[in-house]
Design an enzyme around this catalytic site. Structure first.
Site, PDB file in Angstrom:
ATOM      1  N   ASN A 153      35.864  62.259  53.894  1.00 51.44           N
ATOM      2  CA  ASN A 153      36.086  62.447  55.708  1.00 51.44           C
ATOM      3  C   ASN A 153      36.924  60.304  55.927  1.00 51.44           C
ATOM      4  OD1 ASN A 153      35.936  62.374  58.131  1.00 51.44           O
ATOM      5  ND2 ASN A 153      35.168  60.412  57.835  1.00 51.44           N
ATOM      6  N   TYR A 157      50.434  59.025  59.792  1.00 45.49           N
ATOM      7  CA  TYR A 157      49.408  60.286  59.717  1.00 45.49           C
ATOM      8  C   TYR A 157      49.961  61.150  59.846  1.00 45.49           C
ATOM      9  CZ  TYR A 157      44.893  61.555  61.325  1.00 45.49           C
ATOM     10  OH  TYR A 157      43.578  61.411  62.244  1.00 45.49           O
ATOM     11  N   LYS A 181      48.283  63.667  55.994  1.00 44.93           N
ATOM     12  CA  LYS A 181      47.155  65.021  56.934  1.00 44.93           C
ATOM     13  C   LYS A 181      48.130  66.160  56.613  1.00 44.93           C
ATOM     14  CE  LYS A 181      44.198  62.343  58.139  1.00 44.93           C
ATOM     15  NZ  LYS A 181      42.462  62.092  57.624  1.00 44.93           N
ATOM     16  N   THR A 236      35.710  58.773  68.264  1.00 42.27           N
ATOM     17  CA  THR A 236      35.025  57.226  67.141  1.00 42.27           C
ATOM     18  C   THR A 236      36.027  56.039  67.326  1.00 42.27           C
ATOM     19  OG1 THR A 236      37.705  58.245  65.848  1.00 42.27           O
ATOM     20  CG2 THR A 236      35.268  59.407  65.527  1.00 42.27           C
TER      21      THR A 236
END
Length: 251
Positions: free
Chosen positions: A89, A157, A161, A192
């Site tokens: 993760n 990013y 991903k 988060t």
């Protein structure tokens, strides 16, 4: 108990989705082995799990170090006798901005933390699971890697991903006959530390989602729990979208 007596590795476990997953997995009977860079936060989480009659241990380290992935596997086996699954993760957002203004250091750091670390984890974990002919691996990708329309400034990013989805699907095809299931979850905006503290930003991102809110990390952890559990015994190579409808809007 979805993970009763199974040993599960969780990286990026010091906060956010990883910490929520560690607590959830432990509550479902798993022995959890926690990895992240921040030792103090890991120790606190282990203590919280143990106080709730769960079983946990931690090994601090950096997922961009290839040797760390192997060390986590060795540590988990030494501590609990075996390993049954992994929730890989850990990841970073990196600096946002157009590619034309992005420096190479930022690009390299994001690719290393998000994609190369997944490669390291796979190399360390899959041979063990293939030898015992059972195991489940879940990676945290992102809806940004699936459909990035309308999300400028996130090239590094998004590339990391999206690359992870391709890696997961290739690995799943390579190792399905070995009894190893390999999947990815693709979260949307989630509360988060990566999301920052600005409530205006939270509201803006929440309103991009058709569901009109950010996810709680525990909601994302539930998806990882499913994929690691025996209930997902016929699921492999899946990019599981858990994004509050965000990808539907972008498509």
């Amino acid at each position: 108990m979805e993970l009763d007596r199974k040993t599960i590795i969780v990286t990026g476990a010091s906060s956010g989705i990883g910490a929520a997953a560690a607590l959830l997995f432990a509550s479902e009977g798993a022995n959890v082995v926690l990895g992240a860079r921040r030792k103090e936060e890991l120790d606190q989480l282990v203590g919280q799990i143990v106080q709730s009659n769960g079983k946990a241990a931690c090994l601090p380290g950096d997922v961009t170090d290839e040797t760390y992935a192997g060390s986590l596997m060795d540590f988990a086996q030494d501590r609990f006798g075996t390993v049954d699954g992994a929730f890989n993760n850990a990841g970073v957002m990196g600096d946002m901005g157009p590619v034309s203004q992005m420096d190479r250091a930022n690009w390299d750091a994001v690719i290393a933390a998000n994609l190369t670390s997944a490669f390291y984890a796979a190399k360390a974990q899959i041979p063990f699971f293939a030898e015992k002919r059972s195991g489940a691996i879940v990676f945290t990708s992102s809806f940004v890697g699936y459909s990035n329309g309308g999300m400028p400034g996130m090239a590094a990013y998004a590339a990391s991903k999206a690359g992870m989805i391709g890696l997961v699907q290739a690995l799943a095809a390579e190792h399905a006959s070995d009894g190893v299931r390999i999947n990815a979850i693709l979260p949307g905006g989630t509360k988060t530390p990566m999301a920052g503290e600005d409530p205006n930003t939270h509201d803006f991102v929440a309103n991009l989602h058709p569901i009109k809110r950010l996810a709680d990390p525990r909601e994302i952890a539930q998806s990882a729990l499913y994929l690691l559990s025996d209930r997902a015994s016929f699921v492999t190579g899946a990019p599981m979208i858990v994004d509050g409808g965000m990808s539907v809007r972008l498509l």
